[in-house]
Design a protein around this motif. Structure first.
Motif, mmCIF file in Angstrom:
data_model
loop_
_atom_site.group_PDB
_atom_site.id
_atom_site.type_symbol
_atom_site.label_atom_id
_atom_site.label_comp_id
_atom_site.label_asym_id
_atom_site.label_seq_id
_atom_site.Cartn_x
_atom_site.Cartn_y
_atom_site.Cartn_z
ATOM 1 N N VAL A 1 0.871 -1.266 0.081
ATOM 2 C CA VAL A 1 -0.081 -0.043 -0.044
ATOM 3 C C VAL A 1 0.913 1.267 -0.133
ATOM 4 C CG1 VAL A 1 -1.910 1.225 1.388
ATOM 5 C CG2 VAL A 1 -1.785 -1.435 1.372
ATOM 6 N N VAL A 2 0.466 2.141 -0.805
ATOM 7 C CA VAL A 2 1.323 3.467 -1.062
ATOM 8 C C VAL A 2 0.360 4.554 -0.826
ATOM 9 C CG1 VAL A 2 3.077 2.393 -2.068
ATOM 10 C CG2 VAL A 2 1.112 3.706 -3.520
ATOM 11 N N GLU A 3 0.864 5.784 -0.569
ATOM 12 C CA GLU A 3 0.162 7.014 -0.673
ATOM 13 C C GLU A 3 0.185 7.813 -1.931
ATOM 14 O OE1 GLU A 3 -0.636 9.634 2.947
ATOM 15 O OE2 GLU A 3 0.478 11.047 1.578
ATOM 16 N N GLU A 4 -0.945 8.306 -2.348
ATOM 17 C CA GLU A 4 -1.261 8.575 -3.688
ATOM 18 C C GLU A 4 -0.137 9.740 -3.964
ATOM 19 O OE1 GLU A 4 -4.339 11.803 -5.475
ATOM 20 O OE2 GLU A 4 -5.105 9.639 -5.352
ATOM 21 N N ARG A 5 0.493 10.662 -3.127
ATOM 22 C CA ARG A 5 1.385 11.979 -3.686
ATOM 23 C C ARG A 5 2.716 11.660 -3.074
ATOM 24 N NH1 ARG A 5 -1.589 16.592 -0.801
ATOM 25 N NH2 ARG A 5 -1.755 15.022 0.719
ATOM 26 N N ARG A 6 3.023 10.388 -2.436
ATOM 27 C CA ARG A 6 4.221 10.127 -1.754
ATOM 28 C C ARG A 6 4.888 8.548 -2.480
ATOM 29 N NH1 ARG A 6 1.484 13.435 1.979
ATOM 30 N NH2 ARG A 6 2.698 15.146 2.583
ATOM 31 N N SER A 7 4.815 8.351 -3.630
ATOM 32 C CA SER A 7 5.102 7.301 -4.250
ATOM 33 C C SER A 7 5.582 7.297 -5.427
ATOM 34 C CB SER A 7 4.110 6.145 -4.060
ATOM 35 O OG SER A 7 4.432 4.948 -4.373
ATOM 36 N N ALA A 8 6.620 6.316 -5.939
ATOM 37 C CA ALA A 8 7.080 6.172 -7.224
ATOM 38 C C ALA A 8 5.712 5.722 -8.045
ATOM 39 C CB ALA A 8 7.993 5.299 -7.183
ATOM 40 N N PRO A 9 5.361 6.070 -9.435
ATOM 41 C CA PRO A 9 4.369 5.668 -9.983
ATOM 42 C C PRO A 9 4.653 4.206 -10.482
ATOM 43 C CG PRO A 9 5.354 7.206 -11.295
ATOM 44 C CD PRO A 9 6.264 7.312 -9.978
ATOM 45 N N ALA B 1 2.408 -8.693 -11.092
ATOM 46 C CA ALA B 1 1.287 -9.502 -11.951
ATOM 47 C C ALA B 1 0.483 -10.363 -10.663
ATOM 48 C CB ALA B 1 1.699 -10.276 -13.008
ATOM 49 N N HIS B 2 1.156 -10.493 -9.684
ATOM 50 C CA HIS B 2 0.600 -11.409 -8.647
ATOM 51 C C HIS B 2 0.113 -10.849 -7.298
ATOM 52 C CE1 HIS B 2 1.689 -14.598 -11.519
ATOM 53 N NE2 HIS B 2 2.956 -14.050 -11.756
ATOM 54 N N LEU B 3 0.478 -9.728 -7.118
ATOM 55 C CA LEU B 3 0.318 -9.055 -5.755
ATOM 56 C C LEU B 3 -0.419 -7.764 -5.812
ATOM 57 C CD1 LEU B 3 1.299 -9.345 -2.792
ATOM 58 C CD2 LEU B 3 3.133 -7.609 -3.511
ATOM 59 N N PRO B 4 -1.543 -7.377 -4.949
ATOM 60 C CA PRO B 4 -2.390 -6.324 -5.011
ATOM 61 C C PRO B 4 -1.202 -5.329 -4.528
ATOM 62 C CG PRO B 4 -3.323 -8.150 -3.952
ATOM 63 C CD PRO B 4 -2.196 -8.538 -4.057
ATOM 64 N N LEU B 5 -1.489 -4.183 -5.463
ATOM 65 C CA LEU B 5 -0.730 -2.917 -5.329
ATOM 66 C C LEU B 5 -1.887 -1.835 -5.009
ATOM 67 C CD1 LEU B 5 2.142 -3.103 -8.027
ATOM 68 C CD2 LEU B 5 2.195 -3.820 -5.615
ATOM 69 N N VAL B 6 -2.017 -1.305 -3.795
ATOM 70 C CA VAL B 6 -2.928 -0.414 -3.664
ATOM 71 C C VAL B 6 -2.345 0.951 -3.247
ATOM 72 C CG1 VAL B 6 -4.515 -0.072 -1.825
ATOM 73 C CG2 VAL B 6 -4.433 -2.155 -2.593
ATOM 74 N N GLN B 7 -3.406 2.161 -3.919
ATOM 75 C CA GLN B 7 -3.014 3.405 -3.636
ATOM 76 C C GLN B 7 -3.852 4.013 -3.041
ATOM 77 O OE1 GLN B 7 -3.134 6.354 -6.928
ATOM 78 N NE2 GLN B 7 -0.709 6.345 -6.803
ATOM 79 N N VAL B 8 -3.757 4.583 -1.779
ATOM 80 C CA VAL B 8 -4.610 5.407 -1.116
ATOM 81 C C VAL B 8 -4.325 6.872 -0.778
ATOM 82 C CG1 VAL B 8 -5.068 3.204 0.586
ATOM 83 C CG2 VAL B 8 -3.344 5.130 1.160
ATOM 84 N N LYS B 9 -5.477 7.664 -0.619
ATOM 85 C CA LYS B 9 -5.158 9.134 -0.641
ATOM 86 C C LYS B 9 -4.448 9.593 0.578
ATOM 87 C CE LYS B 9 -8.865 10.731 -3.620
ATOM 88 N NZ LYS B 9 -8.027 11.130 -4.763
ATOM 89 N N ASN B 10 -4.756 8.834 1.906
ATOM 90 C CA ASN B 10 -4.146 9.355 3.002
ATOM 91 C C ASN B 10 -3.768 7.935 3.759
ATOM 92 O OD1 ASN B 10 -4.403 10.023 6.023
ATOM 93 N ND2 ASN B 10 -4.507 12.142 5.130
ATOM 94 N N LEU B 11 -2.524 7.836 3.904
ATOM 95 C CA LEU B 11 -1.664 6.778 4.655
ATOM 96 C C LEU B 11 -2.044 6.577 6.112
ATOM 97 C CD1 LEU B 11 -0.215 3.967 3.964
ATOM 98 C CD2 LEU B 11 1.899 5.300 4.452
ATOM 99 N N PRO B 12 -2.220 7.670 6.726
ATOM 100 C CA PRO B 12 -2.226 7.937 8.206
ATOM 101 C C PRO B 12 -4.012 7.338 8.477
ATOM 102 C CG PRO B 12 -1.224 9.818 7.907
ATOM 103 C CD PRO B 12 -1.432 9.049 6.504
#
Length: 239
Positions: free
Chosen positions: A122-130, A144-155
């Motif tokens: 899980v990564v935060e939208e504005r603080r991660s490599a795309p 291809a095998h692991l869910p990669l999730v982007q959230v707006k607010n990590l805290p």
């Protein structure tokens, strides 16, 4: 998007995400036969091209002689993490990244997380490599095998998973609690910060605890992807 490298292209073919493959002249025949067989199964054309053409398209010589035009990598919904854990009959193991902006570090962490049995990153939208070709190449097909999730607010996301009985531990070199004395056997999220700044204050405050990896050398810090790999391995080992 263009992806390159043998594992990323092979996995993308298996997932049905590839539209065309470019294979460099001079690639060993065993790999070329394997690639063509996968491409034929997927109904994808393989075109041979001079290696310099692949160099120019990939922007690097580290493409291992193969490049593909594929569908864009996409983020998963958060529910995909819980679904994968349930499918395996395991307690959820999440990896949260706070400020990992280097695509090679990001890709290396994704690779370690998939290989060692985590259920999502899980990564935060504005603080991660795309998501990019560099991430896919470094992850060696793990995207291809692991869910990669982007959230707006990590805290805020940390608060949400704590409400689902997930214990959250942040990695901090100065933490008094060593990794080996931490209970990682149940539902756990491991939080790794950037090499330069570590975890942000809001992220640290929302963790249930901060843990450190004991070091013995004169250099007192580890590369972020190496630290993440150690954390994930230790959690997996307890299971």
């Amino acid at each position: 998007m263009l992806i390159y490298g043998r594992n990323p292209v092979t996995e993308a073919l298996r997932e049905g995400r590839v539209e065309e493959v470019l294979l460099a002249h001079g690639v060993e025949e065993a790999f070329a036969r394997q690639l063509r067989a996968l491409a034929e199964q997927a109904g994808v054309q393989v075109r041979q091209a001079p290696r310099i053409e692949l160099d120019q398209l990939a922007g690097t010589t580290a493409h291992q002689g193969v490049l593909a035009e594929a569908e864009e990598l996409s983020w998963s919904a958060p529910q995909a993490i819980w679904d994968l854990a349930e499918q395996r009959g395991e307690a959820p193991l999440l990896v949260l990244l706070d400020g990992i902006t280097d695509p090679r570090n990001f890709g290396a962490i994704v690779r370690s997380a998939e290989v060692l049995g985590a259920h999502g990153v899980v990564v935060e939208e504005r603080r991660s490599a795309p998501l990019s070709a560099v991430v896919a190449k470094t992850a060696a097909g793990a995207t291809a095998h692991l869910p990669l999730v982007q959230v707006k607010n990590l805290p805020r996301f940390i608060e949400e998973i704590k409400a689902q009985n997930v214990w959250v531990y942040g990695a901090a070199g100065e933490a008094a609690q060593p990794l080996e004395r931490t209970d990682l056997s149940g539902p756990v999220a491991l939080v790794v910060g950037s090499e330069g700044d570590g975890l942000r204050r809001l992220v640290r405050e929302r963790c249930d605890g901060l843990v450190s990896i004991p070091v013995r050398g004169q250099v007192q810090s580890l590369n972020a992807s190496v630290a993440a790999g150690i954390l994930i391995y230790e959690a997996a080992r307890r299971r």
